[in-house]
Design a protein around this motif. Sequence first.
Motif, short mmCIF file in Angstrom:
data_model
loop_
_atom_site.label_atom_id
_atom_site.label_comp_id
_atom_site.label_asym_id
_atom_site.label_seq_id
_atom_site.Cartn_x
_atom_site.Cartn_y
_atom_site.Cartn_z
N ALA A 317 44.85 31.24 46.82
CA ALA A 317 44.84 32.22 47.91
C ALA A 317 45.80 33.38 47.67
O ALA A 317 45.76 34.38 48.41
N ASP A 318 46.63 33.29 46.66
CA ASP A 318 47.67 34.30 46.42
C ASP A 318 47.12 35.45 45.55
O ASP A 318 47.37 35.52 44.34
N GLU A 319 46.35 36.35 46.16
CA GLU A 319 45.76 37.46 45.41
C GLU A 319 46.82 38.40 44.87
O GLU A 319 46.71 38.92 43.74
N ALA A 320 47.88 38.64 45.65
CA ALA A 320 48.95 39.53 45.19
C ALA A 320 49.65 38.94 43.97
O ALA A 320 49.97 39.65 43.01
N GLY A 321 49.89 37.63 44.01
CA GLY A 321 50.52 36.97 42.88
C GLY A 321 49.65 37.03 41.63
O GLY A 321 50.14 37.21 40.52
N GLN A 322 48.35 36.86 41.82
CA GLN A 322 47.43 36.96 40.68
C GLN A 322 47.41 38.37 40.10
O GLN A 322 47.37 38.54 38.88
N GLU A 323 47.44 39.36 40.96
CA GLU A 323 47.48 40.75 40.50
C GLU A 323 48.74 40.99 39.67
O GLU A 323 48.70 41.62 38.61
N GLN A 324 49.86 40.50 40.17
CA GLN A 324 51.13 40.67 39.46
C GLN A 324 51.11 39.94 38.12
O GLN A 324 51.59 40.46 37.10
N TYR A 325 50.54 38.72 38.12
CA TYR A 325 50.45 37.95 36.87
C TYR A 325 49.59 38.70 35.85
O TYR A 325 49.93 38.76 34.66
N VAL A 436 38.53 39.60 35.44
CA VAL A 436 38.71 38.26 34.84
C VAL A 436 39.10 37.27 35.94
O VAL A 436 39.97 36.41 35.75
N LYS A 437 38.45 37.39 37.07
CA LYS A 437 38.85 36.65 38.27
C LYS A 437 38.95 35.15 38.06
O LYS A 437 39.94 34.52 38.40
N GLY A 438 37.90 34.55 37.48
CA GLY A 438 37.90 33.10 37.30
C GLY A 438 38.97 32.63 36.35
O GLY A 438 39.73 31.70 36.65
N GLN A 439 39.05 33.27 35.20
CA GLN A 439 40.05 32.89 34.20
C GLN A 439 41.45 33.14 34.72
O GLN A 439 42.36 32.34 34.53
N LEU A 440 41.64 34.28 35.41
CA LEU A 440 42.95 34.63 35.94
C LEU A 440 43.42 33.62 36.98
O LEU A 440 44.58 33.20 36.97
N ALA A 441 42.51 33.22 37.87
CA ALA A 441 42.87 32.26 38.91
C ALA A 441 43.34 30.95 38.30
O ALA A 441 44.32 30.34 38.75
N ASN A 442 42.67 30.51 37.24
CA ASN A 442 43.06 29.27 36.57
C ASN A 442 44.39 29.43 35.86
O ASN A 442 45.27 28.56 35.95
#
Length: 477
Positions: A317-325, A436-442
């Motif tokens: 659920a942390d979209e901001a964290g994923q963006e930063q990563y 790269v939504k799926g790969q990034l989330a993982n």
Amino acid sequence: MKLLRFFILNVSLCTLLMAVQAQTDPVVMTVNGKDVSLSEFEYSFNKNNSEGVIDRKSVEEYVPLFINFKLKVAAAEDARYDTLTSMIKDINSYREQMLLPTLEDPDFIEQAARTTYDNTAAFYAGHDILTASHILVLMRQDATAMQQSAAKERIDSIYQVLLDGADFATVAKECSDDKASAVNGGSLGQFGKGQMIPDFEEAAYTLQPGQMSRPVKTTVGWHIIRLEDRHPFEPYEYHRQNIINFLEQRGIREAAANHLVDSLARQQNVSRDEMIKRLFNQMIANDAEARFLAQEYYDGSLMFEISKNEIWDPAAADEAGQEQYFALHKKQYTWDAPRFKGAIIYAKDQATIDAAKRLLKKQKDVTKWEQILNETFNTDSANTVRIERGVYAQGDNANVDVLAFAKQGSTKPLKGFEAVGVYGKQIKKPETAADVKGQLANDYRVAKEQEWVEALRRKYSFTVNEDVLKQVKTVSQ
């Protein structure tokens, strides 16, 4: 005094057994104050590194993974996940599933078999069991006089053929209107009192083995009956094993186990749950594999629950964290070949496709593409445009392959939409986190889990007995 001596003796024996066990099954590691025996570690290692496992580990590689697993369990216990009602219910249910198949109550099964026999014997009410065959000429109850006469003439002619020496089974196959029994020469198998049409049954019971009846009229037509055998209902021992097999197919052993648990609970004046707990502890005390399975399920349940609640769900659920990563690790996201980033548009005709593309060209925020097309083309009474948005590699979608990558082939419109088009561009590497939504989330989840594990390693103590670790026997040894 005798009771006290008995208690002291039992304590002494338990102490002795514990000392022997400590020598034969030493501690290989301690995690957060809890010892892990050599046998438990061996069980876990060999189960997770057996033949067929793709990413098999050496003992040295598996140790840190096992420690991490136990650290997560320790964190879950500290957070009191083991006291959650849902967790207790789930673990108790699993233990009951393990326990019940090991319990036997032969007296309960025997009584159930005897009751089944007695009920069946009562049903037959002391009458013989018959084995018979028949030939049927169907005749409706509302048959006309002409139809009744024809049926009677037919059964009489069949009866005469049989009197002249024809084989009963052969005639039944050729002439009987009861096709289900005709294929077996008219055989009806065994039956008893009350299982056949009354007129048929009455006639059958007048026969002796080998005798054939005259034509018998019943509510379904005319029959000729041949009695093959008759005998009294056999004693219990004759049917016992078949009855038990029958009951086993219907879950008698589980019912017997439940009955045993309930009976012991009443005798010891404890709840069913407490009785199951006592019996389960006895079982795992004598069965190492069951003990390891139970421990594995307990640990796994706690690990899964705390990981899901503390790491997996929050990370997803942390979209901001994923963006930063993504921003920090953008260089690691590459593709072997360009991909098409854009939309597939389905419409009623090519003119609508072209109009949709012009609208999308004006809207730079791709997240609003669906909205603008719906507002422009789709109304309550008609939907003329449909859009699918994404990032596509060659081979992901036939329409993208033909229209965006210029591969040979035909497009595939959707049902109700005659035209198909694409709008977007080819990109050589990901531009945004969404690409790269799926790969990034993982990847983000793995990173957050690694941070968590590192924190657990700082928080909790753990030691490994290297000398004992050398004694681990792997499945290949």
